[in-house]
Design an enzyme around this catalytic site. Structure first.
Site, PDB file in Angstrom:
ATOM      1  N   CYS A  85       0.843  -1.197   0.000  1.00  0.00           N
ATOM      2  CA  CYS A  85       0.000   0.000   0.000  1.00  0.00           C
ATOM      3  C   CYS A  85       0.885   1.256   0.000  1.00  0.00           C
ATOM      4  CB  CYS A  85      -1.003  -0.034   1.148  1.00  0.00           C
ATOM      5  SG  CYS A  85      -2.365   1.155   0.926  1.00  0.00           S
ATOM      6  N   HIS A 195      -3.733  -4.729  -0.678  1.00  0.00           N
ATOM      7  CA  HIS A 195      -3.309  -5.387   0.563  1.00  0.00           C
ATOM      8  C   HIS A 195      -3.386  -6.903   0.376  1.00  0.00           C
ATOM      9  CE1 HIS A 195      -3.103  -1.982   3.432  1.00  0.00           C
ATOM     10  NE2 HIS A 195      -3.978  -1.425   2.612  1.00  0.00           N
ATOM     11  N   GLU A 197      -2.465  -9.164   2.358  1.00  0.00           N
ATOM     12  CA  GLU A 197      -2.834  -9.795   3.637  1.00  0.00           C
ATOM     13  C   GLU A 197      -4.336  -9.749   3.883  1.00  0.00           C
ATOM     14  OE1 GLU A 197      -2.378  -5.464   4.837  1.00  0.00           O
ATOM     15  OE2 GLU A 197      -1.583  -6.811   3.312  1.00  0.00           O
TER      16      GLU A 197
END
Length: 215
Positions: A85, A195, A197
């Protein structure tokens, strides 16, 4: 614990969602140390530079923990770095927010600017135009969706083919009128605007691809 389990330093400079990134990296086989220690960050098998919020604030936090030197030392030795990001955005030369320009790490030329769209932030799931033959997207469905939360992005990648022996591989995404850089694989430096994750199976596959090439 495997004797070959890679150690990943997750750089804590006050500007990242550390817990979700740590969990995801551990899920794909890394041993994760959340750290502000420059020596540990330089010497780990891999380094993750997270980031949420404003470009200038992230750079202020990075400067406070010696981030530019840490990233520079690692890349000079071809040691893997992953930016996520705003951790990707700061790899560019500059970021412009509210008319104020902040200096980035300058690993790539170009600027991070506000997206042109009726609704910001660009928040939610989106596909990306994956480049061919990347280690980053190996085995990932070309129609896979990734999770984005941002209002700014690099909307050009001005390097030319002859600027590098190995030209960076760039993935793109579209939000309203803006086409922007979604991910870059550039030798030891990988970065994603989305992102991973928070991107379900596709994001975990990308992180697994990164962890797999740590050495």
């Amino acid at each position: 614990m495997s004797a070959h389990q890679p150690t990943v330093a997750l750089l804590d400079y006050g500007a990242g969602n550390l817990r979700s990134a740590q969990r995801a990296l551990e899920h794909v086989g890394a041993r994760v140390n959340v750290t502000r220690d420059p020596k540990e960050a330089v010497e780990a098998t891999g380094l993750v530079v997270p980031g949420v919020g404003a470009f200038a604030a992230c750079m202020q936090g990075l400067n406070a923990v010696g981030g530019p030197r840490i990233v520079g030392q690692r890349l000079a030795g071809s040691r893997p770095v992953l930016g996520i990001c705003v951790g990707m955005q700061v790899m560019f030369e500059t970021g412009v927010e509210h008319g104020v320009e902040a200096k980035g790490l300058g690993e790539w030329p170009g600027s991070v600017d506000k997206l042109e769209a009726p609704v910001l932030p660009h928040m939610g799931w989106n596909t990306v135009e994956q480049p061919e033959d990347t280690a980053m997207f190996a085995g990932i469905d070309p129609d896979a969706r990734f999770y984005f939360v941002h209002s700014y992005a690099a909307q050009e990648f001005p390097l030319q083919e002859d600027d590098f022996i190995a030209y960076p591989k760039v993935a793109w995404a579209q939000h309203a009128q803006s086409r922007f850089v979604a991910a870059v694989e550039n030798g030891p430096l990988w970065a994603t605007q989305f992102h991973p994750e928070k991107s379900g199976d596709a994001g975990l596959a990308l992180l697994r691809n990164w962890v797999k090439q740590l050495s």
